[in-house]
Design a protein around this motif. Structure first.
Motif, PDB file in Angstrom:
ATOM      1  N   THR A 111       0.841  -1.192   0.000  1.00 29.14           N
ATOM      2  CA  THR A 111       0.000   0.000   0.000  1.00 29.14           C
ATOM      3  C   THR A 111       0.876   1.242   0.000  1.00 29.14           C
ATOM      4  N   PRO A 112       0.319   2.421  -0.303  1.00 28.51           N
ATOM      5  CA  PRO A 112       1.146   3.642  -0.291  1.00 28.51           C
ATOM      6  C   PRO A 112       1.797   3.860   1.071  1.00 28.51           C
ATOM      7  N   HIS A 117      -3.805   8.558  -1.381  1.00 27.74           N
ATOM      8  CA  HIS A 117      -3.956   8.174  -2.777  1.00 27.74           C
ATOM      9  C   HIS A 117      -4.001   9.437  -3.641  1.00 27.74           C
ATOM     10  N   VAL A 135      -4.582   6.405 -10.631  1.00 27.72           N
ATOM     11  CA  VAL A 135      -3.158   6.145 -10.369  1.00 27.72           C
ATOM     12  C   VAL A 135      -2.720   6.950  -9.151  1.00 27.72           C
ATOM     13  N   THR A 136      -1.916   6.328  -8.291  1.00 28.56           N
ATOM     14  CA  THR A 136      -1.319   7.019  -7.152  1.00 28.56           C
ATOM     15  C   THR A 136       0.173   7.202  -7.407  1.00 28.56           C
ATOM     16  N   GLU A 138       3.418   8.856  -5.336  1.00 28.48           N
ATOM     17  CA  GLU A 138       3.816   9.436  -4.068  1.00 28.48           C
ATOM     18  C   GLU A 138       4.920  10.484  -4.248  1.00 28.48           C
ATOM     19  N   THR A 153      -2.689   1.601 -10.353  1.00 33.46           N
ATOM     20  CA  THR A 153      -1.260   1.399 -10.074  1.00 33.46           C
ATOM     21  C   THR A 153      -0.779   2.418  -9.056  1.00 33.46           C
ATOM     22  N   ILE A 154       0.128   1.989  -8.187  1.00 32.72           N
ATOM     23  CA  ILE A 154       0.739   2.861  -7.186  1.00 32.72           C
ATOM     24  C   ILE A 154       2.227   2.962  -7.485  1.00 32.72           C
ATOM     25  N   GLY A 156       5.599   4.329  -5.844  1.00 35.32           N
ATOM     26  CA  GLY A 156       6.052   4.696  -4.516  1.00 35.32           C
ATOM     27  C   GLY A 156       6.984   5.892  -4.483  1.00 35.32           C
ATOM     28  N   ASN A 170      -3.193  -1.795 -11.903  1.00 39.38           N
ATOM     29  CA  ASN A 170      -3.146  -2.423 -10.582  1.00 39.38           C
ATOM     30  C   ASN A 170      -1.760  -2.983 -10.252  1.00 39.38           C
ATOM     31  N   ARG A 172       2.139  -2.405  -8.457  1.00 36.65           N
ATOM     32  CA  ARG A 172       2.732  -1.790  -7.281  1.00 36.65           C
ATOM     33  C   ARG A 172       4.222  -1.565  -7.565  1.00 36.65           C
TER      34      ARG A 172
END
Length: 352
Positions: A111-112, A117, A135-136, A138, A153-154, A156, A170, A172
């Motif tokens: 997770t973030p 998000h 989309v996230t 960071e 999709t995240i 980081g 989706n 990571r």
């Protein structure tokens, strides 16, 4: 200081619900309404925890456990302490994994790190990058021109996505990952510190010394691949480096240029795969194994940990040792050497 947990418990599941989920049957006297909220090892489990027992080496822990319920195979039911609630299943380990995923769904995927998000104002996203809704990204991540990233999709904190890369939905992408010259499918997980797409170790000996060869290929990572922290995957030299769908790669693995890895392979920590080697589907490589370049390890082959593979491995074979060979031959050699050492003489010495 109060106990800190990064994966808080929810409302839990009843034994009846866990039995339905895992395909297990309720042990004699087990209360189907008993609620389980966590999972734990036998020695650490409490009354609200589910544990499992699948090896007699843990019999002492089983006899002393405080677990609320234990997953156990039919052959081991008789070893349970009197009155211990049980779920009986052919594979306790698989059922325990399924139960853990249901009880702690937040632990299934990264997770973030910040818990938020959306796209951080502190991220650097090129105006020619295209991100789908959802989309996230960071803080301090950098996304280059022409990048495309699918919804869900995240990316980081501190990750770098190089120009032209494609990332599916989706996925990571962990903190401080670098991704260049790569095409990534859906539901791919890259753990923190992964390096994808740098040039491989390629040099040609010339009259004035080593001349660096160009590496103009890509890295192609298919759907549902997971790559562990600090693993490196070099881009291809004159053909693509490819990792097939569903393959799982552990931490600190080195995959060189032009390597082709099939579908649903398992590669354990600190394996090194030299350039232009091909792994078929379903190959399993034990930890700290080294594989020479330009080899083929065929479908379903298994290589024992701490081996050195110097030649092609046939389909479905089980090899080990240095240099690696069929496991039966390897064990026979080890037994012979052990017997010679115990006798304290060489095989050429004869009795007088």
């Amino acid at each position: 200081m109060h106990e800190l947990t990064f994966f808080p418990r929810g409302d839990g599941l009843t034994l009846a619900e866990l039995a339905s989920l895992t395909g297990a049957s309720l042990g004699e006297g087990a209360d189907p309404a008993l609620r389980i909220a966590g999972i734990a090892a036998l020695s650490e489990a409490g009354p609200q925890d589910l544990s499992f027992f699948d090896s007699k080496r843990y019999s002492a822990e089983l006899s002393a456990t405080r677990a609320g319920c234990v997953l156990v195979s039919p052959k081991n039911v008789g070893l349970l302490p009197s009155g211990m609630p049980a779920l009986v299943t052919a594979s306790a380990a698989i059922a325990f994994t399924e139960a853990g995923r249901a009880l702690f769904p937040g632990a299934v995927l990264p997770t973030p790190a910040t818990g938020s998000h959306g796209v951080s104002l502190k991220a650097d996203i090129h105006r020619e990058a295209r991100l789908e809704d959802g989309v996230t990204v960071e803080a301090f991540a950098s996304i280059g021109p022409g990048v495309e990233i699918g919804r869900g999709t995240i990316v980081g904190a501190g990750a770098v996505i190089g120009a032209g890369c494609r990332i599916g939905r989706n996925c990571r992408i962990g903190s401080n990952v670098t991704l260049t010259h790569a095409l990534v499918g859906d539901r791919v997980i890259l753990h923190p510190g992964v390096r994808i797409g740098q040039d491989g170790f390629g040099y040609t000996a010339g009259p004035a010394g080593l001349v660096k060869a160009v590496q103009i290929g890509r890295v192609i990572i298919q759907d549902d691949v997971e790559i562990g922290a600090n693993t490196t995957v070099d881009r291809g030299g004159v053909r693509d480096t490819v990792i097939g769908e569903g393959t799982k790669i552990d931490n600190q693995v080195q995959i060189a240029h032009n390597v082709r890895i099939g579908r649903h392979c398992v590669i354990v920590a600190q394996v090194g795969i030299s350039g232009s080697t091909t792994l078929g589907d379903g190959v399993m490589i034990g930890g700290q194994t080294g594989i020479n370049g330009h080899l083929t390890i065929a479908d379903g082959a298994q290589i024992a940990a701490v081996s050195s593979v110097a030649g092609d491995v046939p389909k479905g074979a089980r090899w080990g040792g240095t240099p690696a060979k069929p496991v039966r031959d390897w064990f026979r050699e080890l037994m012979t050497l052990s017997e010679l050492a115990q006798r304290g003489r060489s095989p050429r010495k004869t009795d007088e």
